[in-house]
Each structure stands twice: as structure tokens, then as C-alpha cells.
Design a protein around this motif. Structure first.
Motif, PDB file in Angstrom:
ATOM      1  N   ASP A 130       0.831  -1.210   0.000  1.00 34.97           N
ATOM      2  CA  ASP A 130       0.000   0.000   0.000  1.00 34.97           C
ATOM      3  C   ASP A 130       0.866   1.260   0.000  1.00 34.97           C
ATOM      4  O   ASP A 130       0.573   2.226  -0.703  1.00 34.97           O
ATOM      5  N   ARG A 131       1.912   1.242   0.788  1.00 37.70           N
ATOM      6  CA  ARG A 131       2.821   2.392   0.838  1.00 37.70           C
ATOM      7  C   ARG A 131       3.542   2.570  -0.501  1.00 37.70           C
ATOM      8  O   ARG A 131       3.736   3.696  -0.961  1.00 37.70           O
ATOM      9  N   ALA A 132       3.928   1.466  -1.132  1.00 40.00           N
ATOM     10  CA  ALA A 132       4.587   1.541  -2.436  1.00 40.00           C
ATOM     11  C   ALA A 132       3.658   2.168  -3.469  1.00 40.00           C
ATOM     12  O   ALA A 132       4.088   3.000  -4.275  1.00 40.00           O
ATOM     13  N   ILE A 133       2.393   1.805  -3.428  1.00 45.17           N
ATOM     14  CA  ILE A 133       1.423   2.391  -4.359  1.00 45.17           C
ATOM     15  C   ILE A 133       1.329   3.902  -4.125  1.00 45.17           C
ATOM     16  O   ILE A 133       1.318   4.680  -5.077  1.00 45.17           O
ATOM     17  N   GLU A 134       1.284   4.322  -2.862  1.00 47.51           N
ATOM     18  CA  GLU A 134       1.229   5.752  -2.543  1.00 47.51           C
ATOM     19  C   GLU A 134       2.464   6.483  -3.071  1.00 47.51           C
ATOM     20  O   GLU A 134       2.350   7.561  -3.676  1.00 47.51           O
ATOM     21  N   ILE A 135       3.632   5.911  -2.833  1.00 49.57           N
ATOM     22  CA  ILE A 135       4.891   6.541  -3.260  1.00 49.57           C
ATOM     23  C   ILE A 135       4.934   6.668  -4.776  1.00 49.57           C
ATOM     24  O   ILE A 135       5.253   7.729  -5.325  1.00 49.57           O
ATOM     25  N   LEU A 136       4.597   5.577  -5.468  1.00 53.15           N
ATOM     26  CA  LEU A 136       4.653   5.598  -6.926  1.00 53.15           C
ATOM     27  C   LEU A 136       3.565   6.491  -7.511  1.00 53.15           C
ATOM     28  O   LEU A 136       3.780   7.172  -8.518  1.00 53.15           O
ATOM     29  N   ASP A 137       2.414   6.497  -6.881  1.00 52.74           N
ATOM     30  CA  ASP A 137       1.335   7.377  -7.315  1.00 52.74           C
ATOM     31  C   ASP A 137       1.783   8.836  -7.259  1.00 52.74           C
ATOM     32  O   ASP A 137       1.556   9.610  -8.193  1.00 52.74           O
ATOM     33  N   ASP A 138       2.439   9.213  -6.171  1.00 55.34           N
ATOM     34  CA  ASP A 138       2.963  10.578  -6.039  1.00 55.34           C
ATOM     35  C   ASP A 138       4.048  10.856  -7.077  1.00 55.34           C
ATOM     36  O   ASP A 138       4.083  11.936  -7.678  1.00 55.34           O
ATOM     37  N   TYR A 139       4.931   9.889  -7.276  1.00 54.39           N
ATOM     38  CA  TYR A 139       6.039  10.083  -8.213  1.00 54.39           C
ATOM     39  C   TYR A 139       5.532  10.265  -9.647  1.00 54.39           C
ATOM     40  O   TYR A 139       5.998  11.140 -10.382  1.00 54.39           O
ATOM     41  N   TYR A 140       4.590   9.421 -10.057  1.00 50.33           N
ATOM     42  CA  TYR A 140       4.119   9.447 -11.441  1.00 50.33           C
ATOM     43  C   TYR A 140       2.976  10.425 -11.680  1.00 50.33           C
ATOM     44  O   TYR A 140       2.506  10.556 -12.802  1.00 50.33           O
ATOM     45  N   LYS A 141       2.511  11.111 -10.642  1.00 46.26           N
ATOM     46  CA  LYS A 141       1.374  12.033 -10.782  1.00 46.26           C
ATOM     47  C   LYS A 141       1.605  13.111 -11.848  1.00 46.26           C
ATOM     48  O   LYS A 141       0.746  13.334 -12.696  1.00 46.26           O
ATOM     49  N   PRO A 142       2.750  13.802 -11.845  1.00 45.74           N
ATOM     50  CA  PRO A 142       2.963  14.819 -12.885  1.00 45.74           C
ATOM     51  C   PRO A 142       3.021  14.173 -14.275  1.00 45.74           C
ATOM     52  O   PRO A 142       3.622  13.107 -14.454  1.00 45.74           O
ATOM     53  N   ASN A 143       2.405  14.821 -15.236  1.00 46.95           N
ATOM     54  CA  ASN A 143       2.398  14.289 -16.600  1.00 46.95           C
ATOM     55  C   ASN A 143       3.804  14.158 -17.182  1.00 46.95           C
ATOM     56  O   ASN A 143       4.021  13.367 -18.095  1.00 46.95           O
ATOM     57  N   GLU A 144       4.757  14.917 -16.637  1.00 48.43           N
ATOM     58  CA  GLU A 144       6.138  14.823 -17.123  1.00 48.43           C
ATOM     59  C   GLU A 144       6.721  13.434 -16.851  1.00 48.43           C
ATOM     60  O   GLU A 144       7.753  13.074 -17.429  1.00 48.43           O
ATOM     61  N   HIS A 145       6.114  12.660 -15.974  1.00 47.02           N
ATOM     62  CA  HIS A 145       6.626  11.330 -15.643  1.00 47.02           C
ATOM     63  C   HIS A 145       5.890  10.205 -16.373  1.00 47.02           C
ATOM     64  O   HIS A 145       6.129   9.034 -16.085  1.00 47.02           O
ATOM     65  N   ASN A 146       5.033  10.554 -17.329  1.00 46.67           N
ATOM     66  CA  ASN A 146       4.299   9.517 -18.067  1.00 46.67           C
ATOM     67  C   ASN A 146       5.254   8.560 -18.769  1.00 46.67           C
ATOM     68  O   ASN A 146       5.089   7.342 -18.704  1.00 46.67           O
ATOM     69  N   GLN A 147       6.245   9.113 -19.432  1.00 45.42           N
ATOM     70  CA  GLN A 147       7.207   8.271 -20.149  1.00 45.42           C
ATOM     71  C   GLN A 147       8.005   7.419 -19.157  1.00 45.42           C
ATOM     72  O   GLN A 147       8.277   6.248 -19.429  1.00 45.42           O
ATOM     73  N   ASP A 148       8.353   7.977 -18.004  1.00 48.48           N
ATOM     74  CA  ASP A 148       9.069   7.214 -16.976  1.00 48.48           C
ATOM     75  C   ASP A 148       8.249   6.006 -16.525  1.00 48.48           C
ATOM     76  O   ASP A 148       8.812   4.945 -16.268  1.00 48.48           O
ATOM     77  N   LEU A 149       6.940   6.190 -16.414  1.00 50.08           N
ATOM     78  CA  LEU A 149       6.075   5.076 -16.001  1.00 50.08           C
ATOM     79  C   LEU A 149       6.150   3.930 -17.007  1.00 50.08           C
ATOM     80  O   LEU A 149       6.270   2.771 -16.619  1.00 50.08           O
ATOM     81  N   ILE A 150       6.108   4.263 -18.276  1.00 48.66           N
ATOM     82  CA  ILE A 150       6.174   3.212 -19.306  1.00 48.66           C
ATOM     83  C   ILE A 150       7.557   2.554 -19.274  1.00 48.66           C
ATOM     84  O   ILE A 150       7.660   1.324 -19.335  1.00 48.66           O
ATOM     85  N   VAL A 151       8.610   3.332 -19.137  1.00 46.17           N
ATOM     86  CA  VAL A 151       9.970   2.769 -19.059  1.00 46.17           C
ATOM     87  C   VAL A 151      10.076   1.822 -17.859  1.00 46.17           C
ATOM     88  O   VAL A 151      10.551   0.692 -17.980  1.00 46.17           O
ATOM     89  N   ASP A 152       9.609   2.273 -16.693  1.00 48.82           N
ATOM     90  CA  ASP A 152       9.687   1.431 -15.487  1.00 48.82           C
ATOM     91  C   ASP A 152       8.810   0.195 -15.619  1.00 48.82           C
ATOM     92  O   ASP A 152       9.183  -0.888 -15.164  1.00 48.82           O
ATOM     93  N   SER A 153       7.668   0.344 -16.245  1.00 46.50           N
ATOM     94  CA  SER A 153       6.802  -0.809 -16.470  1.00 46.50           C
ATOM     95  C   SER A 153       7.488  -1.823 -17.391  1.00 46.50           C
ATOM     96  O   SER A 153       7.423  -3.032 -17.153  1.00 46.50           O
ATOM     97  N   PHE A 154       8.161  -1.329 -18.421  1.00 49.54           N
ATOM     98  CA  PHE A 154       8.927  -2.227 -19.296  1.00 49.54           C
ATOM     99  C   PHE A 154      10.006  -2.951 -18.495  1.00 49.54           C
ATOM    100  O   PHE A 154      10.249  -4.138 -18.706  1.00 49.54           O
ATOM    101  N   LYS A 155      10.656  -2.233 -17.568  1.00 44.22           N
ATOM    102  CA  LYS A 155      11.737  -2.830 -16.773  1.00 44.22           C
ATOM    103  C   LYS A 155      11.210  -3.895 -15.806  1.00 44.22           C
ATOM    104  O   LYS A 155      11.827  -4.938 -15.636  1.00 44.22           O
ATOM    105  N   ILE A 156      10.099  -3.595 -15.150  1.00 47.80           N
ATOM    106  CA  ILE A 156       9.577  -4.504 -14.121  1.00 47.80           C
ATOM    107  C   ILE A 156       8.707  -5.597 -14.723  1.00 47.80           C
ATOM    108  O   ILE A 156       8.848  -6.777 -14.385  1.00 47.80           O
ATOM    109  N   LEU A 157       7.792  -5.214 -15.616  1.00 47.36           N
ATOM    110  CA  LEU A 157       6.834  -6.172 -16.168  1.00 47.36           C
ATOM    111  C   LEU A 157       7.295  -6.773 -17.495  1.00 47.36           C
ATOM    112  O   LEU A 157       6.876  -7.863 -17.855  1.00 47.36           O
ATOM    113  N   GLY A 158       8.113  -6.029 -18.212  1.00 49.92           N
ATOM    114  CA  GLY A 158       8.517  -6.433 -19.554  1.00 49.92           C
ATOM    115  C   GLY A 158       7.674  -5.711 -20.596  1.00 49.92           C
ATOM    116  O   GLY A 158       6.554  -5.277 -20.312  1.00 49.92           O
ATOM    117  N   GLU A 159       8.222  -5.592 -21.781  1.00 51.28           N
ATOM    118  CA  GLU A 159       7.525  -4.885 -22.858  1.00 51.28           C
ATOM    119  C   GLU A 159       6.209  -5.567 -23.219  1.00 51.28           C
ATOM    120  O   GLU A 159       5.172  -4.916 -23.312  1.00 51.28           O
TER     121      GLU A 159
END
Length: 114
Positions: A63-92
Motif C-alpha cells: 500500500d505504501r509503495a502504491i502511494e509513493i509511486l502514485d505521487d512520483y508518477y502524478k505529474p504528466n512529465e513522468h508519463n514516459q518514466d512510467l512506461i519505461v519502469d513498467s517495461f523494466k519490471i513487467l517487460g515490454e
């Protein structure tokens, strides 16, 4: 650079940045909040315990991880970072599969036809 670069010591495989750009371009602007919610949940579910512990200080701190990541990815400037991190953790393939399941093209059609 995504959020996981700071907490992971493991080198990650190279990310196809052209594919990241294509994915970002195909997500409708009004769908990003929903996309963020779904991908963050999937990332936390797939997150190795040692990364979860580095991020939250608690090996069971989902739950805390979701809160932290939600805050981190909230700004639209981090949209691309979310996809990059998702590729890293989940795979393309898994990331694209999850996005496809969200049926963003149908959601977009419904929202624009109102």
C-alpha cells in the motif's frame, strides 16, 4: 530516468525508447490517470521484495509503495518514466498486453462521442 533506477542495483536490459514513445503517443490524454493506476498496481504486484523494502522500508509495504509511486508518477512529465519502469519490471510484452486489456481506444471513442 525512472523511479527504479534509484533503488535497483541491477543493470536492466536496454529499453526500446522508440516503442516507449509509440506507447505514450497511443494513450489518450484523458486516460493517463487510469493507465497510471493500473500500471502502478501491476508494478507493485510484480515488484521483488528487496525492491519493495528499499522503496518503503517494509518488505510487505504494498500500500505504501502504491502511494509513493502514485505521487512520483502524478505529474504528466513522468508519463514516459512510467512506461519505461513498467517495461523494466513487467517487460515490454506484458506492459503492452495490460494496456491492450484496458481497451483505451474504446474508452476514447465513448468519451469523444458524448
Amino acid at each position: 530516468m525512472g523511479a527504479f533506477h534509484m533503488i535497483s542495483n541491477k543493470p536492466s536490459p536496454p529499453i526500446n525508447l522508440d516503442l516507449v514513445d509509440q506507447v505514450c503517443k497511443h494513450i489518450p490524454t484523458q486516460s493517463w490517470s487510469f493507465v497510471k493506476e493500473q500500471l502502478i498496481d501491476a508494478i507493485v504486484d510484480a515488484m521483488p521484495t528487496h525492491i519493495l523494502e528499499k522503496l518503503t522500508g517494509d518488505p510487505t509495504g504494498d500500500d505504501r509503495a502504491i502511494e509513493i509511486l502514485d505521487d512520483y508518477y502524478k505529474p504528466n512529465e513522468h508519463n514516459q518514466d512510467l512506461i519505461v519502469d513498467s517495461f523494466k519490471i513487467l517487460g515490454e510484452e506484458q506492459t503492452i498486453y495490460l494496456l491492450d486489456l484496458l481497451q483505451l481506444d474504446k474508452t476514447n471513442l465513448v468519451e469523444t462521442n458524448d
